[in-house]
Design a protein around this motif. Sequence first.
Motif, PDB file in Angstrom:
ATOM      1  N   ALA A  30       0.862  -1.181   0.000  1.00 52.17           N
ATOM      2  CA  ALA A  30       0.000   0.000   0.000  1.00 52.17           C
ATOM      3  C   ALA A  30       0.898   1.229   0.000  1.00 52.17           C
ATOM      4  N   ILE A  43      -3.065   3.386   1.634  1.00 48.47           N
ATOM      5  CA  ILE A  43      -4.030   3.328   0.529  1.00 48.47           C
ATOM      6  C   ILE A  43      -3.582   2.261  -0.457  1.00 48.47           C
ATOM      7  N   SER A  44      -4.503   1.359  -0.818  1.00 55.75           N
ATOM      8  CA  SER A  44      -4.129   0.375  -1.850  1.00 55.75           C
ATOM      9  C   SER A  44      -5.336  -0.027  -2.688  1.00 55.75           C
ATOM     10  N   THR A  45      -5.071  -0.505  -3.905  1.00 53.02           N
ATOM     11  CA  THR A  45      -6.138  -0.912  -4.829  1.00 53.02           C
ATOM     12  C   THR A  45      -5.905  -2.342  -5.289  1.00 53.02           C
ATOM     13  N   ASP A  46      -6.981  -3.087  -5.414  1.00 53.09           N
ATOM     14  CA  ASP A  46      -6.891  -4.473  -5.864  1.00 53.09           C
ATOM     15  C   ASP A  46      -8.009  -4.735  -6.872  1.00 53.09           C
ATOM     16  N   THR A  47      -7.690  -5.397  -7.969  1.00 52.87           N
ATOM     17  CA  THR A  47      -8.677  -5.629  -9.027  1.00 52.87           C
ATOM     18  C   THR A  47      -8.874  -7.124  -9.253  1.00 52.87           C
ATOM     19  N   ALA A  72      -8.408  -7.496  -0.808  1.00 51.12           N
ATOM     20  CA  ALA A  72      -8.022  -6.077  -0.755  1.00 51.12           C
ATOM     21  C   ALA A  72      -7.556  -5.702   0.659  1.00 51.12           C
ATOM     22  N   ALA A  86     -13.471   1.749   2.300  1.00 49.69           N
ATOM     23  CA  ALA A  86     -13.239   1.132   0.988  1.00 49.69           C
ATOM     24  C   ALA A  86     -14.132   1.778  -0.066  1.00 49.69           C
ATOM     25  N   THR A 136     -10.554  -0.081  -3.639  1.00 52.27           N
ATOM     26  CA  THR A 136      -9.518   0.751  -3.020  1.00 52.27           C
ATOM     27  C   THR A 136      -9.786   0.783  -1.519  1.00 52.27           C
TER      28      THR A 136
END
Length: 339
Positions: A30, A43-47, A72, A86, A136
């Motif tokens: 993150a 802060i982090s994003t996962d798809t 996430a 989120a 996110t």
Amino acid sequence: MLPEFALIHKIRQTLLSTHVGLIVGIGDDAAVVEKDEKSVALISTDTVVEGVHFDLRYFSFYELGKKTLAGALSDIAAMAGTPAYAFVAIGIPPKVRENDVLDFYTGLEHVAQEFQTAIVGGDTSLAPHGFFAAITVVGEAPRGRCKLRSGAKVGDGIYVSGCLGSSAVGLRLLQKKKPAENVFVRSHLNPRPRIFLGRVLSAYEGVHALIDVSDGLVQDLSHVACASGVGAQVDATLIPTDKDFESLCKMLKLDPTVTALTGGEDYELLFTMDDTDFEPLQRQLAAKKIRITRIGQVVSDSRSTEGPGDMRSRDRRVYVYDSVGREIKLMRGGHEHFA
Ligand code: ADP
Ligand code: MG
């Protein structure tokens, strides 16, 4: 297309923008940014994309929602942080019905409540083919206490929580339509982010580097080794696996060692630590029934020519040995979505 790792490296080189509050940018689980005197924000994003990360033949939308948020949140655990908010962006193909979307959100919401995370926004779009979601997460950690990939020190022990390879076995069981209710299938459909463990680790000065195992042990350990400019030696015989792992692997025609080394999506935590912290940590975790296992040690890396933080090398810097001390060479470090 380049491997994902190399592509991110190139993307990173084209980005020059910055901001006064930025503490850690691209390259860890993150980003870390200024929050207040006592804490920093994460802060982090996962798809996840249908056909790449999941198959709707064996995931209900409810299960998919749970797993997507769990994955996430795992990146916040991997910083030794606590999640707070989120955002959820979804792409909906024509075959997906309103009820499917609401089931997905019910799954998200159950995990959100379990980990005290508020879903506070997102985005909705049509998608031509598969369903996808990008989450996110915003979290926080006490200032000076979040754990980066780049902190590993020569002489540290390498530790992992729980068991590895279970999710990969569960996936194969589901693909072969043998979805007995067992620990392997559960581990694939309903992984648990290690938020509690991450918080415990944040209090240990001797924990020097931390990452979650999302892409497979060797690949994720290589991120730590590259970011820290060190080598990592792993004894394959020490890797913890669930009961019946070997026999199931044989039945499914999977190599147990390779599966334990490269199977992704276990969402366990992998960390390097001064070995003197092992006993107090183990005592603290015993009450919560969280198992941690020492699987190797951090060494200086004379074979590698890259400097610390170099993101180009993937599997190098990680050296795995079998029961008689022979080095095991893997063709691939783990899941790689860009072939
Ligand atoms: P993880 O497996 O923990 O989710 P990733 O391998 O996806 O981590 O990402 C590694 C780092 O690269 C993270 O800091 C992430 O924010 C960054 N990153 C990944 N993809 C992109 C992108 N397309 N643009 C900018 N940064 C990215
Ligand atoms: Mg991660």
